[in-house]
Design an enzyme around this catalytic site. Structure first.
Site, PDB file in Angstrom:
ATOM      1  CG  ASN A  10      -1.919  -0.985   1.359  1.00  0.00           C
ATOM      2  OD1 ASN A  10      -2.472  -1.393   0.355  1.00  0.00           O
ATOM      3  ND2 ASN A  10      -2.199  -1.435   2.568  1.00  0.00           N
ATOM      4  CG  ASP A  12       1.145   3.263   4.970  1.00  0.00           C
ATOM      5  OD1 ASP A  12       0.287   2.543   4.438  1.00  0.00           O
ATOM      6  OD2 ASP A  12       1.998   2.845   5.780  1.00  0.00           O
ATOM      7  CB  THR A 188       0.954  -8.050  19.862  1.00  0.00           C
ATOM      8  OG1 THR A 188      -0.128  -7.545  19.077  1.00  0.00           O
ATOM      9  CG2 THR A 188       1.827  -8.967  19.017  1.00  0.00           C
ATOM     10  CG  LEU A 189      -0.963  -8.576  25.335  1.00  0.00           C
ATOM     11  CD1 LEU A 189      -0.578  -9.157  26.692  1.00  0.00           C
ATOM     12  CD2 LEU A 189      -2.456  -8.766  25.070  1.00  0.00           C
ATOM     13  N   GLY A 193       3.451  -5.850  25.883  1.00  0.00           N
ATOM     14  CA  GLY A 193       4.219  -6.964  25.338  1.00  0.00           C
ATOM     15  C   GLY A 193       3.345  -7.959  24.607  1.00  0.00           C
ATOM     16  CG  ASP A 215       4.236   6.513  13.948  1.00  0.00           C
ATOM     17  OD1 ASP A 215       3.210   5.822  14.103  1.00  0.00           O
ATOM     18  OD2 ASP A 215       4.620   6.920  12.847  1.00  0.00           O
ATOM     19  N   GLY A 220       3.414  -3.662  14.972  1.00  0.00           N
ATOM     20  CA  GLY A 220       2.976  -5.042  14.738  1.00  0.00           C
ATOM     21  C   GLY A 220       3.788  -5.703  13.628  1.00  0.00           C
ATOM     22  CG  ASP A 221       3.405  -4.451   9.669  1.00  0.00           C
ATOM     23  OD1 ASP A 221       2.619  -5.411   9.805  1.00  0.00           O
ATOM     24  OD2 ASP A 221       3.096  -3.399   9.095  1.00  0.00           O
TER      25      ASP A 221
HETATM   26  P1  ADP Z   1      -0.668  -3.672  16.508  1.00  0.00           P
HETATM   27  O1  ADP Z   1       0.084  -2.430  16.183  1.00  0.00           O
HETATM   28  O2  ADP Z   1      -0.652  -4.691  15.417  1.00  0.00           O
HETATM   29  O3  ADP Z   1      -2.037  -3.447  17.107  1.00  0.00           O
HETATM   30  P2  ADP Z   1       0.485  -3.916  19.154  1.00  0.00           P
HETATM   31  O4  ADP Z   1       0.011  -2.534  19.439  1.00  0.00           O
HETATM   32  O5  ADP Z   1       0.059  -5.001  20.071  1.00  0.00           O
HETATM   33  O6  ADP Z   1       0.161  -4.380  17.668  1.00  0.00           O
HETATM   34  O7  ADP Z   1       2.081  -3.848  19.130  1.00  0.00           O
HETATM   35  C1  ADP Z   1       2.864  -4.913  18.660  1.00  0.00           C
HETATM   36  C2  ADP Z   1       4.069  -5.084  19.550  1.00  0.00           C
HETATM   37  O8  ADP Z   1       4.877  -3.903  19.500  1.00  0.00           O
HETATM   38  C3  ADP Z   1       3.743  -5.303  21.025  1.00  0.00           C
HETATM   39  O9  ADP Z   1       3.569  -6.676  21.307  1.00  0.00           O
HETATM   40  C4  ADP Z   1       4.976  -4.740  21.701  1.00  0.00           C
HETATM   41  O10 ADP Z   1       5.997  -5.716  21.725  1.00  0.00           O
HETATM   42  C5  ADP Z   1       5.402  -3.613  20.771  1.00  0.00           C
HETATM   43  N1  ADP Z   1       4.855  -2.331  21.250  1.00  0.00           N
HETATM   44  C6  ADP Z   1       3.739  -1.690  20.825  1.00  0.00           C
HETATM   45  N2  ADP Z   1       3.539  -0.540  21.488  1.00  0.00           N
HETATM   46  C7  ADP Z   1       4.559  -0.443  22.378  1.00  0.00           C
HETATM   47  C8  ADP Z   1       4.942   0.518  23.369  1.00  0.00           C
HETATM   48  N3  ADP Z   1       4.222   1.642  23.602  1.00  0.00           N
HETATM   49  N4  ADP Z   1       6.070   0.270  24.094  1.00  0.00           N
HETATM   50  C9  ADP Z   1       6.804  -0.844  23.880  1.00  0.00           C
HETATM   51  N5  ADP Z   1       6.497  -1.774  22.964  1.00  0.00           N
HETATM   52  C10 ADP Z   1       5.399  -1.590  22.230  1.00  0.00           C
END
Ligand code: ADP
Length: 271
Positions: A10, A12, A188-189, A193, A215, A220-221
């Site tokens: 894509n 962006d 993923t959280l 983590g 940002d 996730g990628d």
């Molecule tokens: P997505 O962007 O696909 O929704 P997440 O927000 O869960 O996925 O982020 C993916 C991974 O990136 C997390 O599991 C974590 O390891 C890392 N991550 C995301 N946000 C943060 C943050 N604010 N601080 C540290 N690590 C982060």
């Protein structure tokens, strides 16, 4: 062996805003940028940055955006990216001062992607049609990783052919209670983590390093790229998730969707 990524490319369009707009609200953005993105392309780029031999299979339009996508994939074999008679996929992304985002994706050419005839190790996401995902998974003879994003309810027959499923919390909500994947589900959280639910019934939490997020686009990628690279290196699923968390944390400290670390950057973050 080459890893095949079947997925989206894509452009962006990224707008910075002080706060994400509410429905019906109009507000002024502070900047706009057009950047190469797409989950397939971002994850292929993340893997190439980690030194993995990777080929991307997908589709772009025969337009300037398609050229931008292809030019952005240094180190990725793009001979399997078809140029088709539809506009290149587009993602409209708003990022606020806290690093939070909203994203709308218009698939365009990605809807015309086709499954590769021969696949060894496979990484696939859900920004290409589900029948392409299904056929690619059926043809894969090696490791199969499915990043089930964006959120869609998936047939159990597809999940049963997947080794590792990676989802975020929103996507996890659409999964059956016990998805029948071969090795495990990694959820993923964000800043907390990730958690690994292995096929043997064990649950392991992996903390994300504490960083200052600028940002979260691309986290996730970067996570998926590093997780797959570690699995291909022979690490187990929990250790691979640790690699994913380190890469995701590095990615949120940088702007844009192509914010994944190099092998050296990841190695020093892992200590
Ligand atoms: P997505 O962007 O696909 O929704 P997440 O927000 O869960 O996925 O982020 C993916 C991974 O990136 C997390 O599991 C974590 O390891 C890392 N991550 C995301 N946000 C943060 C943050 N604010 N601080 C540290 N690590 C982060």
């Amino acid at each position: 062996m080459t890893l095949t990524v079947v997925g989206s490319l894509n452009v962006d369009v990224v707008v910075r805003v002080p706060a994400l707009p509410r429905p019906g609200e109009t507000l002024l953005g502070t900047s706009v940028a057009r950047l190469a993105g797409g989950k397939g392309a971002n994850q292929a780029a993340a893997l190439a940055a980690l030194g993995v031999q990777v080929a991307l299979v997908g589709a772009v339009g025969d337009d300037a955006d398609g050229a931008l996508c292809l030019a952005s994939l240094d180190g990725v074999d793009v001979s399997g990216v078809r140029r088709v008679a539809a506009p290149t996929g587009l993602a409209l992304i708003e990022v606020d001062d806290a690093g939070e985002n909203t994203i709308v994706v218009v698939p365009g050419a990605n809807a015309l992607a086709e499954a590769p005839a021969v696949v060894g190790d496979l990484l696939v996401q859900l920004e290409v049609p589900l029948d392409v995902v299904t056929l690619s998974v059926e043809r894969a003879t090696g490791l199969v990783v499915l990043n089930a994003a964006p959120a869609v309810a998936l047939p159990v027959s597809l999940l049963a052919r997947v080794d590792v499923l990676v989802v975020n919390e929103g996507e996890a909500a659409l999964l059956p209670a016990e998805p029948p994947v071969r090795r495990g589900v990694v959820t993923t959280l964000g800043a907390r983590g990730a958690v690994v639910a292995a096929a043997d019934g064990s649950h392991t939490e992996v903390r994300a390093p504490v960083v200052r997020a600028v940002d979260t686009v691309g986290a996730g990628d970067a996570f998926v790229g590093a997780l797959v690279a570690a699995l291909l290196d022979g690490h187990d699923l929990v250790e691979a998730t640790r690699h994913g968390c380190a890469a995701g944390a590095l990615a949120v400290t940088r702007p844009g969707a192509r914010s994944a670390p190099t092998r050296d950057e990841l190695a020093s973050a892992l200590g």
